[in-house]
Design an enzyme around this catalytic site. Sequence first.
Site, PDB file in Angstrom:
ATOM      1  N   PRO A   2       0.863  -1.174   0.000  1.00 39.24           N
ATOM      2  CA  PRO A   2       0.000   0.000   0.000  1.00 39.24           C
ATOM      3  C   PRO A   2       0.904   1.229   0.000  1.00 39.24           C
ATOM      4  CG  PRO A   2      -0.789  -1.585   1.601  1.00 39.24           C
ATOM      5  CD  PRO A   2       0.585  -2.019   1.178  1.00 39.24           C
ATOM      6  N   GLU A   3       0.838   1.975  -1.086  1.00 37.76           N
ATOM      7  CA  GLU A   3       1.688   3.145  -1.261  1.00 37.76           C
ATOM      8  C   GLU A   3       0.773   4.356  -1.466  1.00 37.76           C
ATOM      9  OE1 GLU A   3       4.701   2.134  -4.215  1.00 37.76           O
ATOM     10  OE2 GLU A   3       4.389   0.015  -3.792  1.00 37.76           O
ATOM     11  N   LYS A  54       2.409   7.565   3.324  1.00 36.51           N
ATOM     12  CA  LYS A  54       1.544   6.384   3.418  1.00 36.51           C
ATOM     13  C   LYS A  54       0.781   6.363   4.739  1.00 36.51           C
ATOM     14  CE  LYS A  54       5.185   3.940   0.934  1.00 36.51           C
ATOM     15  NZ  LYS A  54       6.220   2.897   1.057  1.00 36.51           N
ATOM     16  N   ARG A 281      15.073  -5.802  -0.906  1.00 32.64           N
ATOM     17  CA  ARG A 281      13.719  -5.830  -1.480  1.00 32.64           C
ATOM     18  C   ARG A 281      13.728  -6.341  -2.908  1.00 32.64           C
ATOM     19  NH1 ARG A 281      12.368  -6.462   2.554  1.00 32.64           N
ATOM     20  NH2 ARG A 281      11.535  -5.066   4.107  1.00 32.64           N
TER      21      ARG A 281
END
Length: 291
Positions: A2-3, A54, A281
């Site tokens: 969720p950005e 965010k 990542r």
Amino acid sequence: MPELPEVETIRLGLEKHLVGHKITDVEIKLRKIVQGDEKNIIGGKVTGVRRFGKGLVIDLDNGYLLAIHIKLTGQLIYRKVSKGGKVSEVPKEEEKIKVIRGTYEVLPNKWTHVIFHLDKDASLYYNDFRQFGWIKIVKQEELQKLVFFKELGPEFFKDLTSEKFRDIVKKSKTVIKPLLMDQKKISGVGNIYANDGLFDAKIDPKRKANILSDKEIENLFTSVEKVLKLGLKLGGASELSFVNALGGEGKYQEHFLVYGQEGKPCPRDGSIIQKIALGGRGTYFCPTCQK
DNA sequence: AAGGATACCTGAATGC
DNA sequence: TGCATTCAGGTATCCT
């Protein structure tokens, strides 16, 4: 994941449905999610919903606010018990909502950790299957004391200009992709839009930020803005557990450029998209058209 | 001080 | 088959 686009999608939904409701009770099923005294928000009426990077802020009329971060798998779902079978866009009692990937459940479920009971037969559910998110109950004037909000860098569509972006990139000795995701430098961008933005700008995610040319930096700024805008237009990416404030799914996951596309052909030149780790990542890129 | 590594967590995917 | 291991990721924290 969720950005900015996903959190903004939630904010828009909450702004439309939650504002004006009074919190009548708070049911906390998993204590570690909530910090602060929930008694302070009971009786408070929602006056607005703000987003910083965010992070979300639900403002109340009694001097308190809720500062919320959904991290990877948090969900904030508004529901109103519909009376008399009235047609409504708000989900109904029996409606199943995506919890994670292929799993759908009614509300509340085993991942519902907090329930805000509201007036006018409505509720706000906080679900989070990975339990990484947080909800902080603080006084209005204490928001800027919260480390997360205090340390946020400028963000796209708000206070990040292309000039400011260029200065940040040129000053950084790190690799460009982790820089895009560093919330203290630039807020709102996470793994999905960093990967897709770099692809759109034809920039290799492994390059050091400070060796990019002015032109490349300008292109990158435009490209990241472009993918964020598309993400918002499509209601966010729901490949894991993101749903909007009414439990509905977004569509950006159907338009990923390179994110999660390892082994598939590059949409630009057909080369096989590769996956590597950068800053721990997953990083996806086309080895031939991203220079 | 900036930057890197690790912890947090659980369902899915992978390994044998 | 089934059990064990690995992986995913946004911070927060610790470490250099």
